[in-house]
Write a protein that holds these residues in place. Structure first.
Motif, PDB file in Angstrom:
ATOM      1  N   PHE A  66       0.803  -1.224   0.000  1.00 16.14           N
ATOM      2  CA  PHE A  66       0.000   0.000   0.000  1.00 16.14           C
ATOM      3  C   PHE A  66       0.840   1.279   0.000  1.00 16.14           C
ATOM      4  O   PHE A  66       0.303   2.376  -0.189  1.00 16.14           O
ATOM      5  N   LEU A  67       2.168   1.137   0.187  1.00 15.98           N
ATOM      6  CA  LEU A  67       3.055   2.296   0.038  1.00 15.98           C
ATOM      7  C   LEU A  67       3.667   2.323  -1.355  1.00 15.98           C
ATOM      8  O   LEU A  67       4.650   3.018  -1.598  1.00 15.98           O
ATOM      9  N   ASN A  68       3.067   1.580  -2.250  1.00 16.88           N
ATOM     10  CA  ASN A  68       3.504   1.530  -3.631  1.00 16.88           C
ATOM     11  C   ASN A  68       3.667   2.937  -4.211  1.00 16.88           C
ATOM     12  O   ASN A  68       2.780   3.775  -4.086  1.00 16.88           O
ATOM     13  N   GLY A  69       4.840   3.198  -4.833  1.00 16.92           N
ATOM     14  CA  GLY A  69       5.082   4.493  -5.456  1.00 16.92           C
ATOM     15  C   GLY A  69       5.755   5.511  -4.561  1.00 16.92           C
ATOM     16  O   GLY A  69       6.186   6.572  -5.034  1.00 16.92           O
ATOM     17  N   LEU A  70       5.876   5.236  -3.268  1.00 17.03           N
ATOM     18  CA  LEU A  70       6.547   6.150  -2.348  1.00 17.03           C
ATOM     19  C   LEU A  70       7.982   5.691  -2.110  1.00 17.03           C
ATOM     20  O   LEU A  70       8.251   4.496  -2.069  1.00 17.03           O
ATOM     21  N   ASP A  71       8.878   6.644  -1.946  1.00 21.14           N
ATOM     22  CA  ASP A  71      10.273   6.317  -1.645  1.00 21.14           C
ATOM     23  C   ASP A  71      10.413   6.155  -0.135  1.00 21.14           C
ATOM     24  O   ASP A  71      10.406   7.121   0.616  1.00 21.14           O
ATOM     25  N   ALA A  72      10.523   4.898   0.312  1.00 21.87           N
ATOM     26  CA  ALA A  72      10.608   4.609   1.743  1.00 21.87           C
ATOM     27  C   ALA A  72      12.047   4.467   2.227  1.00 21.87           C
ATOM     28  O   ALA A  72      12.273   4.104   3.381  1.00 21.87           O
ATOM     29  N   THR A  73      13.014   4.770   1.377  1.00 21.59           N
ATOM     30  CA  THR A  73      14.422   4.632   1.743  1.00 21.59           C
ATOM     31  C   THR A  73      14.761   5.516   2.932  1.00 21.59           C
ATOM     32  O   THR A  73      14.467   6.721   2.941  1.00 21.59           O
ATOM     33  N   ASN A  74      15.365   4.904   3.960  1.00 19.86           N
ATOM     34  CA  ASN A  74      15.801   5.630   5.160  1.00 19.86           C
ATOM     35  C   ASN A  74      14.645   6.366   5.861  1.00 19.86           C
ATOM     36  O   ASN A  74      14.854   7.413   6.486  1.00 19.86           O
ATOM     37  N   LYS A  75      13.451   5.835   5.752  1.00 17.13           N
ATOM     38  CA  LYS A  75      12.293   6.466   6.398  1.00 17.13           C
ATOM     39  C   LYS A  75      11.843   5.670   7.629  1.00 17.13           C
ATOM     40  O   LYS A  75      10.810   5.974   8.218  1.00 17.13           O
ATOM     41  N   GLY A  76      12.578   4.630   7.999  1.00 19.41           N
ATOM     42  CA  GLY A  76      12.229   3.867   9.193  1.00 19.41           C
ATOM     43  C   GLY A  76      11.048   2.942   9.009  1.00 19.41           C
ATOM     44  O   GLY A  76      10.381   2.582   9.988  1.00 19.41           O
ATOM     45  N   ILE A  77      10.748   2.545   7.780  1.00 21.85           N
ATOM     46  CA  ILE A  77       9.619   1.664   7.491  1.00 21.85           C
ATOM     47  C   ILE A  77      10.128   0.334   6.958  1.00 21.85           C
ATOM     48  O   ILE A  77      10.938   0.299   6.029  1.00 21.85           O
ATOM     49  N   ASP A  78       9.677  -0.757   7.550  1.00 23.99           N
ATOM     50  CA  ASP A  78       9.980  -2.086   7.030  1.00 23.99           C
ATOM     51  C   ASP A  78       8.846  -2.480   6.090  1.00 23.99           C
ATOM     52  O   ASP A  78       7.730  -2.753   6.529  1.00 23.99           O
ATOM     53  N   LEU A  79       9.132  -2.494   4.798  1.00 27.36           N
ATOM     54  CA  LEU A  79       8.095  -2.744   3.806  1.00 27.36           C
ATOM     55  C   LEU A  79       7.560  -4.173   3.854  1.00 27.36           C
ATOM     56  O   LEU A  79       6.528  -4.467   3.246  1.00 27.36           O
ATOM     57  N   ASP A  80       8.257  -5.059   4.566  1.00 30.25           N
ATOM     58  CA  ASP A  80       7.788  -6.446   4.694  1.00 30.25           C
ATOM     59  C   ASP A  80       6.816  -6.629   5.850  1.00 30.25           C
ATOM     60  O   ASP A  80       6.189  -7.684   5.974  1.00 30.25           O
ATOM     61  N   ASN A  81       6.706  -5.621   6.711  1.00 30.48           N
ATOM     62  CA  ASN A  81       5.720  -5.700   7.796  1.00 30.48           C
ATOM     63  C   ASN A  81       4.306  -5.753   7.223  1.00 30.48           C
ATOM     64  O   ASN A  81       4.064  -5.270   6.109  1.00 30.48           O
ATOM     65  N   THR A  82       3.392  -6.324   7.992  1.00 32.37           N
ATOM     66  CA  THR A  82       2.023  -6.486   7.487  1.00 32.37           C
ATOM     67  C   THR A  82       1.001  -5.774   8.360  1.00 32.37           C
ATOM     68  O   THR A  82       1.220  -5.558   9.561  1.00 32.37           O
ATOM     69  N   LEU A  83      -0.095  -5.408   7.741  1.00 36.88           N
ATOM     70  CA  LEU A  83      -1.311  -5.029   8.447  1.00 36.88           C
ATOM     71  C   LEU A  83      -2.272  -6.188   8.249  1.00 36.88           C
ATOM     72  O   LEU A  83      -2.447  -6.665   7.120  1.00 36.88           O
ATOM     73  N   ARG A  84      -2.894  -6.653   9.334  1.00 33.28           N
ATOM     74  CA  ARG A  84      -3.775  -7.806   9.196  1.00 33.28           C
ATOM     75  C   ARG A  84      -4.923  -7.718  10.185  1.00 33.28           C
ATOM     76  O   ARG A  84      -4.846  -7.025  11.210  1.00 33.28           O
ATOM     77  N   VAL A  85      -5.973  -8.433   9.866  1.00 31.66           N
ATOM     78  CA  VAL A  85      -7.077  -8.621  10.790  1.00 31.66           C
ATOM     79  C   VAL A  85      -7.308 -10.120  10.895  1.00 31.66           C
ATOM     80  O   VAL A  85      -7.196 -10.857   9.923  1.00 31.66           O
ATOM     81  N   GLY A  86      -7.610 -10.575  12.118  1.00 30.44           N
ATOM     82  CA  GLY A  86      -7.726 -12.012  12.347  1.00 30.44           C
ATOM     83  C   GLY A  86      -6.360 -12.647  12.509  1.00 30.44           C
ATOM     84  O   GLY A  86      -5.330 -11.969  12.501  1.00 30.44           O
ATOM     85  N   SER A  87      -6.353 -13.958  12.671  1.00 29.82           N
ATOM     86  CA  SER A  87      -5.097 -14.686  12.873  1.00 29.82           C
ATOM     87  C   SER A  87      -5.305 -16.153  12.557  1.00 29.82           C
ATOM     88  O   SER A  87      -6.342 -16.723  12.912  1.00 29.82           O
TER      89      SER A  87
END
Length: 211
Positions: free
Chosen positions: A178-199
């Motif tokens: 969902f951060l597609n198109g944004l430059d997340a380099t050196n922004k403190g974001i792990d792009l492999d982290n997930t948002l989820r509901v349920g388990s």
């Protein structure tokens, strides 16, 4: 080359460097604001999907394992709704306040079961009014991760908890999606982290965003 000429040549470079220094903190803030905005959109969609999953399980005793089944249920299926006809009297009868069950037995009230389309039942006006108004509800796009062309990951199954088999589901997506198109380099974001509901490992229908 005299000093004045060198200063004139360096002036655009100095201005450009000053602009970059000025813009750097703002760029980070803008990234964080956009990330929070997109994250809120994804969370709202996950809540909407959870609402559909709960209704699906209420009717079929299991959660949907794919969006074809879930969306077909919401668009084409119906749910039984018990409609009350009449009201239990507030006044005392024979000195006693009667219950709904007693009023039903006495024929003072009646109950009628009607079938209402799923989407009208679970996504009624009260529900729509409770949603984040920044993100209009679109049933046809419910399976698509906002700001991308990708579909949410969806799973369902059962696990054993305390010697009891319980139904579970999980719907998720990565930050990178969902951060597609944004430059997340050196922004403190792990792009492999997930948002989820349920388990799929716990009997929970909560989201992992801290609700």
């Amino acid at each position: 080359m005299n000093r004045k000429t060198i200063q004139l040549l360096l002036l655009p470079i100095i201005i450009a460097l000053a602009w970059l220094v000025y813009r750097s903190p703002m760029s980070l803030k803008e990234f964080q604001d956009e990330t929070n905005f997109r994250k809120s959109a994804v969370i709202q969609d996950l809540k909407d999907i959870r609402t559909a999953q709960i209704a699906f399980k209420d009717k079929y005793r299991v959660y949907a394992g794919d969006f074809n089944s879930l969306l077909s249920f919401v668009k084409n299926d119906s749910l039984a709704v018990v409609k009350a006809i009449g009201e239990t009297p507030d006044s005392l009868i024979n000195g006693l306040q009667i219950t709904d069950a007693q009023a039903l037995e006495m024929g003072l009230i009646s109950r009628d079961t009607i079938f209402v389309p799923v989407y009208q039942t679970i996504y009624d006006q009260d529900y729509l009014d409770s949603r984040d108004s920044r993100f209009p509800f679109d049933l046809d796009k419910l399976s698509i991760v906002p700001f991308s062309d990708e579909t949410f990951n969806i799973e369902s199954g059962n696990i054993e908890k305390g010697k009891v088999v319980v139904q579970v589901f999980e719907v998720s997506t990565t930050f990178g999606t969902f951060l597609n198109g944004l430059d997340a380099t050196n922004k403190g974001i792990d792009l492999d982290n997930t948002l989820r509901v349920g388990s799929m490992s716990d009997a929970s229908i909560n989201g992992n965003w801290g609700e």
